[in-house]
Motif scaffolding. Structure first.
Motif, PDB file in Angstrom:
ATOM      1  N   TYR A   1       0.854  -1.198   0.000  1.00 42.25           N
ATOM      2  CA  TYR A   1       0.000   0.000   0.000  1.00 42.25           C
ATOM      3  C   TYR A   1       0.886   1.244   0.000  1.00 42.25           C
ATOM      4  O   TYR A   1       2.058   1.188   0.383  1.00 42.25           O
ATOM      5  CB  TYR A   1      -0.900   0.007   1.242  1.00 42.25           C
ATOM      6  CG  TYR A   1      -0.148  -0.251   2.530  1.00 42.25           C
ATOM      7  CD1 TYR A   1       0.514   0.779   3.195  1.00 42.25           C
ATOM      8  CD2 TYR A   1      -0.062  -1.531   3.060  1.00 42.25           C
ATOM      9  CE1 TYR A   1       1.232   0.538   4.354  1.00 42.25           C
ATOM     10  CE2 TYR A   1       0.647  -1.776   4.224  1.00 42.25           C
ATOM     11  CZ  TYR A   1       1.291  -0.735   4.863  1.00 42.25           C
ATOM     12  OH  TYR A   1       2.000  -0.985   6.012  1.00 42.25           O
ATOM     13  N   ALA A   2       0.325   2.364  -0.449  1.00 41.22           N
ATOM     14  CA  ALA A   2       1.039   3.641  -0.393  1.00 41.22           C
ATOM     15  C   ALA A   2       1.143   4.075   1.077  1.00 41.22           C
ATOM     16  O   ALA A   2       0.289   3.734   1.898  1.00 41.22           O
ATOM     17  CB  ALA A   2       0.301   4.696  -1.212  1.00 41.22           C
ATOM     18  N   GLU A   3       2.198   4.829   1.380  1.00 43.13           N
ATOM     19  CA  GLU A   3       2.429   5.292   2.747  1.00 43.13           C
ATOM     20  C   GLU A   3       2.777   6.774   2.703  1.00 43.13           C
ATOM     21  O   GLU A   3       3.668   7.189   1.964  1.00 43.13           O
ATOM     22  CB  GLU A   3       3.572   4.482   3.360  1.00 43.13           C
ATOM     23  CG  GLU A   3       3.898   4.828   4.785  1.00 43.13           C
ATOM     24  CD  GLU A   3       4.989   3.930   5.332  1.00 43.13           C
ATOM     25  OE1 GLU A   3       4.763   3.356   6.403  1.00 43.13           O
ATOM     26  OE2 GLU A   3       6.057   3.798   4.694  1.00 43.13           O
ATOM     27  N   GLY A   4       2.057   7.575   3.505  1.00 51.11           N
ATOM     28  CA  GLY A   4       2.356   8.991   3.629  1.00 51.11           C
ATOM     29  C   GLY A   4       3.221   9.224   4.851  1.00 51.11           C
ATOM     30  O   GLY A   4       2.945   8.682   5.928  1.00 51.11           O
ATOM     31  N   LEU A   5       4.282  10.007   4.708  1.00 47.05           N
ATOM     32  CA  LEU A   5       5.199  10.314   5.798  1.00 47.05           C
ATOM     33  C   LEU A   5       5.202  11.826   5.993  1.00 47.05           C
ATOM     34  O   LEU A   5       5.793  12.560   5.189  1.00 47.05           O
ATOM     35  CB  LEU A   5       6.602   9.792   5.473  1.00 47.05           C
ATOM     36  CG  LEU A   5       6.683   8.297   5.154  1.00 47.05           C
ATOM     37  CD1 LEU A   5       8.076   7.936   4.652  1.00 47.05           C
ATOM     38  CD2 LEU A   5       6.292   7.459   6.362  1.00 47.05           C
ATOM     39  N   LEU A   6       4.525  12.292   7.037  1.00 48.17           N
ATOM     40  CA  LEU A   6       4.384  13.718   7.324  1.00 48.17           C
ATOM     41  C   LEU A   6       5.302  14.072   8.487  1.00 48.17           C
ATOM     42  O   LEU A   6       5.097  13.601   9.611  1.00 48.17           O
ATOM     43  CB  LEU A   6       2.932  14.051   7.677  1.00 48.17           C
ATOM     44  CG  LEU A   6       2.638  15.474   8.137  1.00 48.17           C
ATOM     45  CD1 LEU A   6       2.998  16.495   7.061  1.00 48.17           C
ATOM     46  CD2 LEU A   6       1.178  15.605   8.533  1.00 48.17           C
ATOM     47  N   VAL A   7       6.316  14.882   8.233  1.00 45.90           N
ATOM     48  CA  VAL A   7       7.250  15.291   9.278  1.00 45.90           C
ATOM     49  C   VAL A   7       6.629  16.475  10.023  1.00 45.90           C
ATOM     50  O   VAL A   7       6.366  17.521   9.441  1.00 45.90           O
ATOM     51  CB  VAL A   7       8.626  15.663   8.684  1.00 45.90           C
ATOM     52  CG1 VAL A   7       9.567  16.182   9.765  1.00 45.90           C
ATOM     53  CG2 VAL A   7       9.233  14.461   7.978  1.00 45.90           C
ATOM     54  N   LEU A   8       6.386  16.274  11.318  1.00 45.80           N
ATOM     55  CA  LEU A   8       5.793  17.328  12.146  1.00 45.80           C
ATOM     56  C   LEU A   8       6.860  18.274  12.667  1.00 45.80           C
ATOM     57  O   LEU A   8       6.647  19.487  12.729  1.00 45.80           O
ATOM     58  CB  LEU A   8       5.013  16.709  13.303  1.00 45.80           C
ATOM     59  CG  LEU A   8       3.876  15.774  12.894  1.00 45.80           C
ATOM     60  CD1 LEU A   8       3.246  15.137  14.114  1.00 45.80           C
ATOM     61  CD2 LEU A   8       2.836  16.512  12.070  1.00 45.80           C
ATOM     62  N   ASP A   9       7.996  17.717  13.078  1.00 50.53           N
ATOM     63  CA  ASP A   9       9.155  18.530  13.457  1.00 50.53           C
ATOM     64  C   ASP A   9      10.409  17.709  13.196  1.00 50.53           C
ATOM     65  O   ASP A   9      10.356  16.487  13.138  1.00 50.53           O
ATOM     66  CB  ASP A   9       9.079  19.000  14.917  1.00 50.53           C
ATOM     67  CG  ASP A   9       9.099  17.865  15.922  1.00 50.53           C
ATOM     68  OD1 ASP A   9      10.205  17.324  16.174  1.00 50.53           O
ATOM     69  OD2 ASP A   9       8.037  17.517  16.443  1.00 50.53           O
ATOM     70  N   GLY A  10      11.519  18.407  12.984  1.00 48.30           N
ATOM     71  CA  GLY A  10      12.775  17.735  12.652  1.00 48.30           C
ATOM     72  C   GLY A  10      12.871  17.468  11.169  1.00 48.30           C
ATOM     73  O   GLY A  10      12.322  18.217  10.356  1.00 48.30           O
ATOM     74  N   GLU A  11      13.563  16.379  10.813  1.00 53.29           N
ATOM     75  CA  GLU A  11      13.677  16.008   9.402  1.00 53.29           C
ATOM     76  C   GLU A  11      13.908  14.514   9.256  1.00 53.29           C
ATOM     77  O   GLU A  11      14.457  13.860  10.135  1.00 53.29           O
ATOM     78  CB  GLU A  11      14.757  16.806   8.685  1.00 53.29           C
ATOM     79  CG  GLU A  11      16.138  16.707   9.243  1.00 53.29           C
ATOM     80  CD  GLU A  11      17.116  17.640   8.533  1.00 53.29           C
ATOM     81  OE1 GLU A  11      16.720  18.716   8.044  1.00 53.29           O
ATOM     82  OE2 GLU A  11      18.288  17.281   8.468  1.00 53.29           O
ATOM     83  N   LEU A  12      13.450  14.017   8.134  1.00 53.14           N
ATOM     84  CA  LEU A  12      13.508  12.605   7.796  1.00 53.14           C
ATOM     85  C   LEU A  12      14.384  12.446   6.562  1.00 53.14           C
ATOM     86  O   LEU A  12      14.178  13.133   5.556  1.00 53.14           O
ATOM     87  CB  LEU A  12      12.094  12.096   7.507  1.00 53.14           C
ATOM     88  CG  LEU A  12      11.910  10.698   6.950  1.00 53.14           C
ATOM     89  CD1 LEU A  12      12.411   9.640   7.936  1.00 53.14           C
ATOM     90  CD2 LEU A  12      10.450  10.455   6.597  1.00 53.14           C
ATOM     91  N   HIS A  13      15.384  11.558   6.646  1.00 51.12           N
ATOM     92  CA  HIS A  13      16.271  11.270   5.517  1.00 51.12           C
ATOM     93  C   HIS A  13      15.958   9.855   5.041  1.00 51.12           C
ATOM     94  O   HIS A  13      16.073   8.904   5.810  1.00 51.12           O
ATOM     95  CB  HIS A  13      17.734  11.382   5.944  1.00 51.12           C
ATOM     96  CG  HIS A  13      18.074  12.708   6.536  1.00 51.12           C
ATOM     97  ND1 HIS A  13      18.259  13.839   5.770  1.00 51.12           N
ATOM     98  CD2 HIS A  13      18.226  13.093   7.815  1.00 51.12           C
ATOM     99  CE1 HIS A  13      18.522  14.860   6.561  1.00 51.12           C
ATOM    100  NE2 HIS A  13      18.503  14.432   7.818  1.00 51.12           N
ATOM    101  N   LEU A  14      15.562   9.745   3.798  1.00 52.97           N
ATOM    102  CA  LEU A  14      15.136   8.461   3.243  1.00 52.97           C
ATOM    103  C   LEU A  14      16.010   8.044   2.068  1.00 52.97           C
ATOM    104  O   LEU A  14      16.522   8.894   1.332  1.00 52.97           O
ATOM    105  CB  LEU A  14      13.698   8.570   2.710  1.00 52.97           C
ATOM    106  CG  LEU A  14      12.566   8.771   3.673  1.00 52.97           C
ATOM    107  CD1 LEU A  14      11.283   9.086   2.905  1.00 52.97           C
ATOM    108  CD2 LEU A  14      12.378   7.532   4.526  1.00 52.97           C
ATOM    109  N   ASP A  15      16.115   6.735   1.885  1.00 50.20           N
ATOM    110  CA  ASP A  15      16.560   6.137   0.635  1.00 50.20           C
ATOM    111  C   ASP A  15      15.308   5.539   0.023  1.00 50.20           C
ATOM    112  O   ASP A  15      14.684   4.665   0.624  1.00 50.20           O
ATOM    113  CB  ASP A  15      17.583   5.013   0.868  1.00 50.20           C
ATOM    114  CG  ASP A  15      18.990   5.517   1.015  1.00 50.20           C
ATOM    115  OD1 ASP A  15      19.304   6.582   0.461  1.00 50.20           O
ATOM    116  OD2 ASP A  15      19.786   4.846   1.696  1.00 50.20           O
ATOM    117  N   VAL A  16      14.913   6.038  -1.136  1.00 48.96           N
ATOM    118  CA  VAL A  16      13.709   5.552  -1.798  1.00 48.96           C
ATOM    119  C   VAL A  16      14.116   5.046  -3.177  1.00 48.96           C
ATOM    120  O   VAL A  16      14.513   5.834  -4.036  1.00 48.96           O
ATOM    121  CB  VAL A  16      12.640   6.660  -1.932  1.00 48.96           C
ATOM    122  CG1 VAL A  16      11.391   6.122  -2.611  1.00 48.96           C
ATOM    123  CG2 VAL A  16      12.306   7.268  -0.575  1.00 48.96           C
TER     124      VAL A  16
END
Length: 99
Positions: free
Chosen positions: A48-63
């Motif tokens: 399934y699709a996944e939404g990633l909403l950063v509320l504070d800070g930061e997210l570093h992804l390998d996609v």
């Protein structure tokens, strides 16, 4: 059933980073809160699709082999079937939207 969520307060109460807490369901969709720390999180793929909403800070992804940085207030949509992993250095609070 809770109707008002203090996301900062609830994130501060999470005992373990990267262990999400489901806050609510909207139809078939789950809203899950996660506290990020500087540790990496292993590669995963969902049907399934996944939404990633950063509320504070930061997210570093390998996609799918590409590096993506998502900052506070940004939403990144990972398509169904696409491999993704969290890179070291991610921190803050993340709202995961999935089924």
């Amino acid at each position: 059933m809770d109707r008002l969520f203090d996301l900062a307060q609830q994130a501060a109460q999470l005992e373990q980073a990267w262990r999400s807490k489901r806050l609510a369901r909207v139809g078939d969709t789950s809203l899950k809160l996660t506290r990020m720390d500087a540790q990496a999180y292993p590669d995963e793929t969902h049907a399934y699709a996944e939404g990633l909403l950063v509320l504070d800070g930061e997210l570093h992804l390998d996609v799918a082999g590409e590096t993506v940085t998502v900052t506070a207030g940004q939403l990144y949509m990972v398509p169904a079937g696409v491999s993704h992993a969290v890179r070291p250095g991610s921190h803050g609070t993340l709202l995961i939207i999935d089924t």
